[in-house]
Structure formats: C-alpha cells, structure tokens
Design an enzyme around this catalytic site. Structure first.
Site, PDB file in Angstrom:
ATOM      1  N   GLU A 121     -52.884  10.475  71.396  1.00 35.78           N
ATOM      2  CA  GLU A 121     -54.143   9.933  70.881  1.00 35.78           C
ATOM      3  C   GLU A 121     -53.985   9.132  69.586  1.00 35.78           C
ATOM      4  O   GLU A 121     -54.511   9.513  68.531  1.00 35.78           O
ATOM      5  CB  GLU A 121     -55.150  11.060  70.678  1.00 35.78           C
ATOM      6  CG  GLU A 121     -55.530  11.776  71.946  1.00 35.78           C
ATOM      7  CD  GLU A 121     -56.636  12.801  71.778  1.00 35.78           C
ATOM      8  OE1 GLU A 121     -57.114  13.323  72.801  1.00 35.78           O
ATOM      9  OE2 GLU A 121     -57.036  13.082  70.621  1.00 35.78           O
TER      10      GLU A 121
ATOM     11  N   GLU B  61     -54.975  16.247  78.634  1.00 41.94           N
ATOM     12  CA  GLU B  61     -55.888  17.167  77.939  1.00 41.94           C
ATOM     13  C   GLU B  61     -57.245  17.083  78.592  1.00 41.94           C
ATOM     14  O   GLU B  61     -57.773  15.996  78.833  1.00 41.94           O
ATOM     15  CB  GLU B  61     -56.052  16.817  76.453  1.00 41.94           C
ATOM     16  CG  GLU B  61     -54.904  17.159  75.548  1.00 41.94           C
ATOM     17  CD  GLU B  61     -55.221  16.855  74.087  1.00 41.94           C
ATOM     18  OE1 GLU B  61     -56.413  16.874  73.704  1.00 41.94           O
ATOM     19  OE2 GLU B  61     -54.273  16.580  73.337  1.00 41.94           O
TER      20      GLU B  61
END
Length: 489
Positions: free
Chosen positions: A179, A386
C-alpha cells in the site's frame, strides 16, 4: 456506532465454492503491528516507533513496543496457523531489525528471527509470503529526508538485496511494498500516519520515490535470490472502488480525480510506464513533478510476477465540498487532506452496514477491482492480499468469541472473489486481514481485525468463531487440512 450486517451468519455457512485446486488460503500481518520487541536484539527505531511515542498521534498513547508480542511468541503463532490450516502466511520484515544502521550489513539477530520463522512455517506446511516494506521506515532514513529523499530508493534496493540473499533460498513469494498510497499520502499528506508530515507536494514526491523503490528493489531482490525464476515478486496496492455520488457532472468529475490519485497514479506507471496526463494537470498547482527523472518510468514499469490487491470498503465522492467541512474519507481525522488538490471534493458513505471502522460493507467493490485489473493487465496473476473487518468483539463467559459479522464479511468477499474467478480473472489466493488482533496504527488497540483474539495484557491467543469457520472453508478445499481445533494459551 451501527453494527449490523446485510449478510447473515446463516449466509456465511453456505459453502464457499468455485475456487480452483492450488488456490492459496492465507492470512496476513505486518511487523510493527504484531512483533513488539521494539528495542530487542539491536533493532533500531522506525518512524512508527517515533510517531506512536509522540503525544497525540495515536489513540490513548498506544505504541507497538509490545503489540501482540509475536517476537517472543512466534512459535505459538505458527501453531495457530497450523491449527487453522493456512496454506500461506503473509508477513512483513522490520527493516530496522534487519538493518538497524545506515548502510550496515544485515544484523545477525534480526536475520536469525526471520530465519527461524521461515523454517518453522515451512515445517508446518505454511508457505511464507514476505513483504519487504509495510510502512515502518527506519528513523535514520527519515532523518535524512525519508521518502522525499531520492537516496532512500537506493537504500531500499540495498535492503531488498540483503533480504533476498538471506531468505530467498526458502521464500518463494515476495512483495516489495504494501500500500504505497498509505505510506505516501497518509504519511506525508494528511499526517495521520508516520512520519506525520502534512505537505501535498511531499506526498506526491514520496509517492514517486516509493514506486521507484519498488522497481529498483524488485531488480535487486531478483539478483540476490538463488533460482530467481522460481520466485514471485509482486506489488501490493490498495486500489479504491471509486464511485460518483450521482450522475451530475461535478460528481462524475470528482470520481475521475479521486480515481486518478487512488488508482491510475499507480496502475499507469507500473503497467504502462507513464503517469496519467489528467493527474499531472490536476496537481499542477501542487508540484511541477520535476522529481520524475529520465528513465524512472522504465524502472517503475519493470514487469511484476503478480499484483496484490487490498480491499475493505468502497469510496463514494461528490463535487462541491464546503470549506471547513469534516472530510469523511475513512482515513482518519486531520485538518490536512491526503488527496492533493482535492479540497473541493466531498466523501460520502455508501449505503448499508458498517464495520467498527465506520467503513461500509460492500463486496461488489472487491469484485469490480479484481475485474478492472484483470482487464487492464491480462495474464497478470492476482492475489487478494488483505481483506477483513474490525468489529467490537467480546469474550463470552465460556471464553468463546462469537463474531458472526466478521464471518459474514469474509464469506461475502470470498463470494466476490469466486464471481471474479468465474468471470475469468486469474486470482491465485486470498489472505484475510488479520491473523491476530494487533496495533491498528493511529487507532492503537481500539480496533480488532484479527480472526484470532489477543488479550494484550497476557498475550493469550484464542481462535474466534470466524477463525473456526475459515478453517472449515480451507479444509473443504484442501481435503481436510486444518480443523480449527480450539487454541488458547
């Protein structure tokens, strides 16, 4: 806070189907969120150590000094993974543990910890999936400018080579960055994450250097590993399922701009070696992008072996935000925006139930993102790296943690993955976030994402109902492996 669910526990009991043989069933964590041992065995401070110890930065003054104490309880945690039947465990390395000094050789004690963990995972039949960077930059690099300093790119490549040399003989699955949107725009834009800087130009500079570090780090990692052709190196992105609040021109344009900053600012350089022209134009009032040098985009667009997608909730936007109105984008409260040149854009909640993070639950967003990347990058393997939800868990008198909402959330999103597979997407695995309750960044220990409950004062682990259910799903797809047997210690 609302705590309802559009997907019932009964729905979650419906068998999750449509997953091919060899599909990887996993769970994920991050080093600073679970390890603890902040100064153990020579580890030096990271930006999150410094940030969390700064008054007012983290709820209740919580820090990751101890976290879930995984640094000392890792053997037990591998046993938990075995009991659930995980096919893979995705975790990150602490850069400060591996390389506690600038330009230093790998620290023997730090490498030894990950050596032991990798060996134990393999012995338990759990494939290690290693992330090099999950936001915890060594403070010594931040002191020199952090991700706004181009030299950090070279330092990351050195670190990647050290990790690949130490673990690449046993670890097949690698991720360079997790991320980078959060690292750049929450760390340098809104300041709600470490290092807490609030400068939109710095955020865009950090964004570019992070992508450059991915490209250079990927090359260094591959060069350092034996049998590199058998290894998979990926980039993990938290792309946003962006929707316009209405069909009005202002709302549609707001969606275009946020899609540019959340999605295309990553996909275009990584997949096509270019930045979107409209994003450069939209942010021209913030920066001239002179930090982009000749050859950078060729480095950033080096072919990846797979892409990881992290997804939790959709993003709904509208034009015409009122000055001074609180920004409800789900990324924490700040007077500064993580969205450069977007102060006139408002964020709306999608309809439906919400998690304890106040995030709307909408698995269609995950399906849409998978199909988008599958269509933009045909032939590129994908992983859902995720996906999960925080809820206000309670421990019953009998010690059981009944979390039907989390179980339903995971089931619904697995259903979205199954739909994408049926529609031709090449999705190779799913990792629930998170294996353990942990330090949830600026929220401290107030939000629990784990399928395994952690009693932080004692460190005791207890499988929640969602973990038992997930174990049953895995067992159904792996011929009985994993029974979710009761685990508490």
């Amino acid at each position: 806070m609302r705590s309802t669910t559009a997907v019932t526990a009964a729905d979650a009991d419906v068998a999750v189907s449509g997953f091919p043989p060899g599909f990887l069933w996993g769970a994920a964590t991050a080093a600073y969120q679970i390890e603890g041992g902040a100064s153990a065995d020579g580890r030096s401070p990271s930006i999150w150590d410094v940030f969390s110890r700064t008054p007012g930065k983290v709820l209740d003054g919580d820090t990751g000094d101890v976290a879930a104490d995984h640094y000392t309880r890792w053997r037990e945690d591998v046993g938990v993974m075995r009991s659930i039947g995980l096919g893979s465990y995705r975790f990150s390395l602490s850069w400060s543990r591996v390389q506690p000094e600038l330009g230093g050789a790998p620290h023997p004690a730090g490498i030894a910890f990950y050596d032991r963990l990798v060996d134990a995972l393999l012995e338990a039949g759990v494939e290690p999936a290693v992330t090099l960077y999950h936001w915890d930059l060594p403070q010594y690099l931040q002191d020199a400018g952090g991700w706004t300093d181009r030299d950090t790119v070279a330092r990351f490549a050195e670190y990647a080579a050290l990790a690949g040399s130490a673990l690449g003989d046993r670890v097949r699955l690698w991720t360079t960055l997790n991320e980078p949107w959060c690292a750049a725009f929450l760390g340098y834009g809104s300041g709600v994450h470490a290092p807490g800087i609030t400068d939109p130009a710095a955020a865009l500079t950090a964004h570019h250097h992070l992508l450059l570090a991915h490209g250079e780090g990927m090359a260094a990692l591959r060069s350092a590993m034996p049998s590199a052709e058998e290894r998979q190196v990926s980039l993990v992105l938290n792309l946003a399922a962006v929707r316009a609040a209405s069909g009005s021109p202002a709302d549609v344009d707001a969606a275009r701009r946020i899609d540019g900053l959340a999605n295309r600012i990553f996909l275009d350089p990584v997949l096509r070696g270019e930045y979107p022209a409209d994003v450069l134009e939209d942010t021209a009032s913030v920066t001239d992008w002179s930090f982009v040098r000749d050859g950078d985009l060729a480095v950033i667009s080096r072919p990846i072996d797979a892409m990881g997608l992290n997804y939790y909730t959709p993003t709904v936007v509208a034009g015409g935000a009122v000055a001074g109105q609180p920004r409800n984008d789900g990324h924490g409260v700040s007077d500064f925006s993580p969205w450069p040149a977007c102060d006139d854009i408002a964020f709306r909640h999608a309809p439906g139930p919400r998690t304890a993070m106040d995030w709307p639950v909408d698995p269609d967003g995950l399906y849409g993102l998978i199909m988008r990347v599958a269509n933009e990058a045909p032939g590129l393997p994908l992983m859902v790296t995720e996906n999960g939800a925080a809820y206000a868990d309670t421990v019953d008198a009998d010690g059981r943690i009944r979390d039907p909402e989390r179980r339903a959330y995971i089931a619904a999103h697995l259903g979205a993955v199954g739909r994408a597979l049926a529609d031709g997407a090449d999705v190779r695995g799913y990792f629930v976030w998170s294996l353990l309750d942990n330090f949830e960044w600026a929220y401290g220990y107030s939000k629990r994402f784990g399928i395994v409950h952690v009693d932080f004062p004692s460190g005791r682990r207890t499988l929640k109902d969602s973990a038992h259910w997930y174990a049953s799903v895995i067992a159904a797809h792996q011929g009985g492996r994993g029974n979710g047997e009761e685990h508490s210690a």
